[in-house]
Design a protein around this motif. Structure first.
Motif, mmCIF file in Angstrom:
data_model
loop_
_atom_site.group_PDB
_atom_site.id
_atom_site.type_symbol
_atom_site.label_atom_id
_atom_site.label_comp_id
_atom_site.label_asym_id
_atom_site.label_seq_id
_atom_site.Cartn_x
_atom_site.Cartn_y
_atom_site.Cartn_z
ATOM 1 N N ASN A 452 0.974 -1.822 0.016
ATOM 2 C CA ASN A 452 0.123 -0.030 -0.254
ATOM 3 C C ASN A 452 1.055 0.909 -0.192
ATOM 4 O OD1 ASN A 452 -2.740 -1.602 0.020
ATOM 5 N ND2 ASN A 452 -1.904 -1.814 2.335
ATOM 6 N N GLY A 453 2.006 1.292 -0.605
ATOM 7 C CA GLY A 453 3.080 2.046 -0.149
ATOM 8 C C GLY A 453 3.921 2.633 0.978
ATOM 9 N N LEU A 454 2.855 1.867 2.165
ATOM 10 C CA LEU A 454 3.216 2.426 3.313
ATOM 11 C C LEU A 454 4.117 1.901 4.398
ATOM 12 C CD1 LEU A 454 -0.485 2.316 5.194
ATOM 13 C CD2 LEU A 454 1.168 4.645 5.090
ATOM 14 N N VAL A 455 4.896 2.728 4.526
ATOM 15 C CA VAL A 455 6.382 2.265 5.692
ATOM 16 C C VAL A 455 6.207 2.956 7.202
ATOM 17 C CG1 VAL A 455 8.046 4.042 4.919
ATOM 18 C CG2 VAL A 455 8.726 2.219 6.226
ATOM 19 N N ILE A 456 6.124 2.344 8.344
ATOM 20 C CA ILE A 456 5.588 3.179 9.730
ATOM 21 C C ILE A 456 7.255 2.584 10.404
ATOM 22 C CG2 ILE A 456 4.561 2.437 11.672
ATOM 23 C CD1 ILE A 456 2.489 1.314 10.521
ATOM 24 N N ILE A 457 7.478 3.816 10.848
ATOM 25 C CA ILE A 457 9.074 3.338 11.875
ATOM 26 C C ILE A 457 8.448 3.872 13.332
ATOM 27 C CG2 ILE A 457 11.436 5.021 11.799
ATOM 28 C CD1 ILE A 457 10.200 4.608 9.311
ATOM 29 N N GLY A 458 9.058 2.960 14.548
ATOM 30 C CA GLY A 458 8.721 3.150 15.370
ATOM 31 C C GLY A 458 9.726 4.790 16.477
ATOM 32 N N ALA A 459 8.375 4.485 17.599
ATOM 33 C CA ALA A 459 8.762 5.829 17.779
ATOM 34 C C ALA A 459 10.379 5.637 18.990
ATOM 35 C CB ALA A 459 8.139 6.271 18.902
#
Length: 463
Positions: A452-459
């Motif tokens: 979906n084109g998403l990347v999530i970076i942890g806090a």
């Protein structure tokens, strides 16, 4: 002050008023937020309200001007050694009265917006206040608002003008009258005050065409034309558009007539300001590869703009930005460009700022510095140089911080807007290094976008 003798007491009263004024200026917000004190301690400045400190300053400046006839006969040169950075020569302000009067006038000319005004407030609403000095000297200035600072300034200026006109002190007279005209023009509520101001200045200029002091009046005339030029609005007040041309002619007149005089020096500075070259431009921070793009150029006194496109990594550009002033432009100009071209721009010869949109050649993927200059060799400092950067990429992204502190990035095709899978995202943290005493970029990991084109970076990674 109590033990000093006249005229030293006059100087001390003026100095005390200045001390009060410095305290007032440094604590202005306190006085404007303080209500009027009923039982203020007259010896404790910390308890004074706005009216009290204004009255104190006014009283001290007026005490400094007591016994004016004796002060007018006291040469100021006697006190030269005690004065630091004297701004005017002895001919313009020859007596102790001049020195003290101008200090008082500077105070009386300041804004008194926070004070309660009477119903019959004094206003500079008479054309007589802008008449040539010989007519102004004869008028009687009256008002019910005798506490007005502007009223005190105007009457004191009139006293100076009468004093020097009577003694035929041409330099001092011109200096005092220019002070009066500038003051009245600033605060006058008259629809045609500029035309009255110009008439008075021309009269003053012609008073003593043999005197270098007249160049000061000439400069003020040139400055007025320049201010008119600055007030020009496109397709309105069209006659003001070309006023800078007239201002330059008047500046040249002062410079040729009395080279080295104060008026000539100021005219030379104004002339340089009007004829100086300047240029800036804006562009999109990110563009797509292989397509020409637009830039908006703002320029002054330039007919041809020279351009360069220079490949430059973001890291190298940031390192260059650590230098100061013209060193950045000089550093970029020293780099080898991949493309150079020039563009002719409209030059109406009105010495005004203009804007034009220009095309830039297409670029391949990468990061670039864009430079423009009025000189093909990109030389400093006599020429105008401007620079900016552009990133060429097929990517765009949208970011948002989630409630849990994580950072979410949606990576898209820059032209089509479709989400992109498998795009690498390298995370780096800007950290201060004590040894090098500089910030460095520390790698924190590499991620890839999902389908979906998403990347999530942890806090924790972002800390």
């Amino acid at each position: 002050i109590k033990t000093a003798k006249f005229p030293v007491t006059s100087v001390l009263h003026s100095m005390l008023a200045e001390c009060y004024q410095h305290y007032y200026e440094n604590n202005r917000w306190k006085f404007f937020s303080r209500t009027q004190a009923i039982h203020a301690d007259s010896l404790d400045i910390h308890t004074w309200d706005l009216r009290t400190i204004m009255d104190k300053m006014t009283a001290e400046f007026e005490l400094s001007l007591q016994n004016p006839e004796i002060l007018k006969k006291t040469p100021f040169i006697v006190y030269d050694e005690a004065i630091i950075n004297r701004e005017t020569d002895a001919k313009s302000r020859p007596t102790l009265f001049d020195f003290l009067a101008y200090r008082a006038i500077d105070f009386f000319s300041m804004a008194d917006d926070g004070l309660t005004k009477p119903a019959s407030e004094f206003a500079l609403n008479s054309e007589d206040y802008l008449k040539p000095f010989e007519k102004f000297a004869q008028i009687k200035i009256t008002t019910e608002d005798t506490a007005s600072l502007k009223f005190r300034a105007l009457t004191l200026l009139q006293e100076l003008i009468v004093f020097h006109a009577t003694n035929n002190d041409i330099d001092a007279l011109i200096d005092a009258d220019i002070k009066r005209l500038s003051f009245v023009r600033q605060y006058a509520v008259l629809p045609d005050k500029d035309s009255l101001y110009l008439t008075a200045l021309v009269s003053l200029e012609n008073l003593a065409p043999y005197s270098p002091a007249s160049a000061e009046a000439t400069y003020r005339i040139a400055l007025l034309y320049h201010e008119w030029a600055d007030s020009y609005v496109f397709k309105k007040n069209e006659r003001y558009r070309w006023m800078n041309k007239e201002a330059l002619k008047i500046c040249e007149k002062a410079i040729k007539a009395f080279p080295g005089s104060s008026g000539a020096k100021q005219s030379a500075n104004l002339s340089a300001q009007i004829t100086s070259k300047s240029m800036t431009f804006t562009n999109e921070t990110v563009i797509v590869p292989g397509k020409p793009f637009k830039m908006l150029v703002s320029y002054k006194n330039i007919s041809k703009v020279f351009w360069r496109q220079v490949p430059l990594s973001i890291e190298d550009f940031q390192a260059l930005m650590e230098t100061e002033g013209d060193s950045i432009a000089a550093g970029l100009a020293a780099l080898k460009p991949i493309k150079e071209w020039s563009v002719d721009v409209p030059a109406p010869d009105d010495f005004k700022n203009h804007h034009v949109e220009v095309d830039a050649p297409a670029l391949p993927l990468g990061h670039y510095a864009l430079l423009c200059a009025s000189d093909s060799q990109f030389r400093l400092p006599s020429q105008a140089i401007a620079y900016n950067t552009v990133q060429v990429s097929r990517l765009s992204y949208i970011e948002r911080r989630k409630i849990n502190g994580k950072q979410e990035f949606l990576v898209l095709d820059r032209e089509m807007g479709a989400p992109l899978k498998g795009v690498a995202a390298k995370v780096r943290s800007r950290t201060y290094d004590d040894k090098s005493r500089a910030y460095t970029l520390v790698p924190k990991g590499t991620y890839a976008t999902d389908k979906n084109g998403l990347v999530i970076i942890g806090a924790s990674i972002l800390l």
